[in-house]
Design an enzyme around this catalytic site. Structure first.
Site, PDB file in Angstrom:
ATOM      1  N   SER A 136       0.509  -0.911   0.045  1.00 13.61           N
ATOM      2  CA  SER A 136       0.177  -0.267  -0.604  1.00 13.61           C
ATOM      3  C   SER A 136       0.697   1.507  -0.035  1.00 13.61           C
ATOM      4  CB  SER A 136      -1.079   0.280   1.335  1.00 13.61           C
ATOM      5  OG  SER A 136      -2.419   0.777   1.408  1.00 13.61           O
ATOM      6  N   ASP A 240     -10.209  -5.611  -4.371  1.00 15.37           N
ATOM      7  CA  ASP A 240      -9.271  -4.308  -3.765  1.00 15.37           C
ATOM      8  C   ASP A 240     -10.218  -3.540  -4.346  1.00 15.37           C
ATOM      9  OD1 ASP A 240      -7.554  -2.432  -2.425  1.00 15.37           O
ATOM     10  OD2 ASP A 240      -6.191  -3.105  -2.341  1.00 15.37           O
ATOM     11  N   HIS A 267      -7.583  -5.543   0.143  1.00 15.76           N
ATOM     12  CA  HIS A 267      -6.315  -5.269   0.630  1.00 15.76           C
ATOM     13  C   HIS A 267      -5.670  -5.392   1.502  1.00 15.76           C
ATOM     14  CE1 HIS A 267      -4.074  -1.167  -0.133  1.00 15.76           C
ATOM     15  NE2 HIS A 267      -4.362  -1.005   1.063  1.00 15.76           N
TER      16      HIS A 267
END
Length: 297
Positions: A136, A240, A267
């Site tokens: 991320s 995601d 995610h």
């Protein structure tokens, strides 16, 4: 400055890995190195005999990231690679794209990375620093660090980490050959040339960005000079919500240098043997195709 966290890994394993090539791992926003070590447990298991994974802590305190408190609520403090305004929820802040509009504190990021490198050296590790791995926000920072290295190498500048490590008495230098990017959003962050580079030199002022020296022909450099051309493996969860932004990061990279792994997840880091095995297979393919003899998985 916070540094790496190896508390979640058995000491015996880390002693056995002292000679292995090292990958610097950058956690997502609103977590920390200890949490990311746990989140990467399946990946670490499959790479135990191939790489030493070192987990660095980000410089800035923040609120917990999405779904972090349900599992790791007692594992704070939580951290971010970019400063989050006080009292602001990091999840809503990131979703609104605010991270793209703030000034990045490059010095703070560099200090944390230097601390992690130096601490692992003091632990007795001797392997080359060969790659970056991030999730991320950490993936975005990892890709941006790789692009900064690419610009430095093209201009013949001293890499930041080598200069900083020398000041701290560390023996390591970094020449990252790849990055593994889990759910990383585009575009790349502007990290400049780093606090230890020759940003004020005539070479730096004469060229804004380019590909790694010697890796492409002159025509390719001219065409793709603004793209990241050091190899990257992009890992995308097909469920995601940020998938399109993750594909935007792919578009910041030279197509021939990109490998993509897709899995049926949201995610988070993949944990099943099948999904993690697909990532490890791409690392193996990269080592073979680039003739990185010391990196064979």
């Amino acid at each position: 400055m916070p540094a790496l966290d190896i508390a979640s890994a058995p000491a015996a394993v880390y002693q056995q890995q002292l000679h292995l090539p090292r990958i610097l791992c950058l956690h997502g926003g609103g977590t920390n190195a200890r949490i990311f070590t746990a989140q990467c447990r399946a990946l670490r298991r499959q790479l135990t005999d191939s790489y030493r994974l070192v987990f660095a802590d980000a410089p800035f305190l923040s609120s917990a990231g999405p779904d972090v408190t349900s599992v790791y609520g007692e594992w704070g403090p939580f951290r971010s690679w970019v400063p989050v305004p006080a009292g602001v929820d990091i999840s809503a802040w990131a979703a609104a794209g605010a991270a793209s509009r703030i000034d990045i504190d490059v010095e703070a990021i560099d200090e944390c990375i230097a601390a992690a490198i130096a601490q692992d050296d003091r632990a007795g590790a001797t392997g080359d620093w060969v790659g970056l791995l991030g999730f991320s926000q950490g993936a975005r920072v990892a890709a941006s660090l790789l692009y900064r290295q690419q610009k430095q190498q093209r201009m013949g500048l001293t890499s930041w980490s080598r200069g900083r490590d020398r000041k701290r008495g560390a023996t390591s230098s970094t020449n990252y050959r790849f990055a593994v990017l889990f759910a990383g959003r585009g575009p790349l962050l502007d990290l400049g040339f780093g606090s230890g580079s020759l940003a004020g030199s005539s070479a730096a002022s004469s060229s804004a960005s380019a590909s790694v020296s010697g890796s492409e022909s002159a025509g390719e450099e001219e065409e793709d000079g603004h793209l990241l051309s050091i190899p990257t493996i992009h890992v995308h969860g097909l469920r995601d919500p940020g998938l399109e932004m993750h594909r935007d990061l792919v578009r910041s990279c030279r197509p021939s240098s990109v490998r993509i792994v897709e899995w049926e997840g949201a995610h988070r880091m993949p944990i099943t043997t099948k999904d993690v095995g697909a990532v490890v297979a791409e690392l193996r393919h990269l080592a073979i195709s680039r003739k990185y003899e010391s990196l064979r998985c």
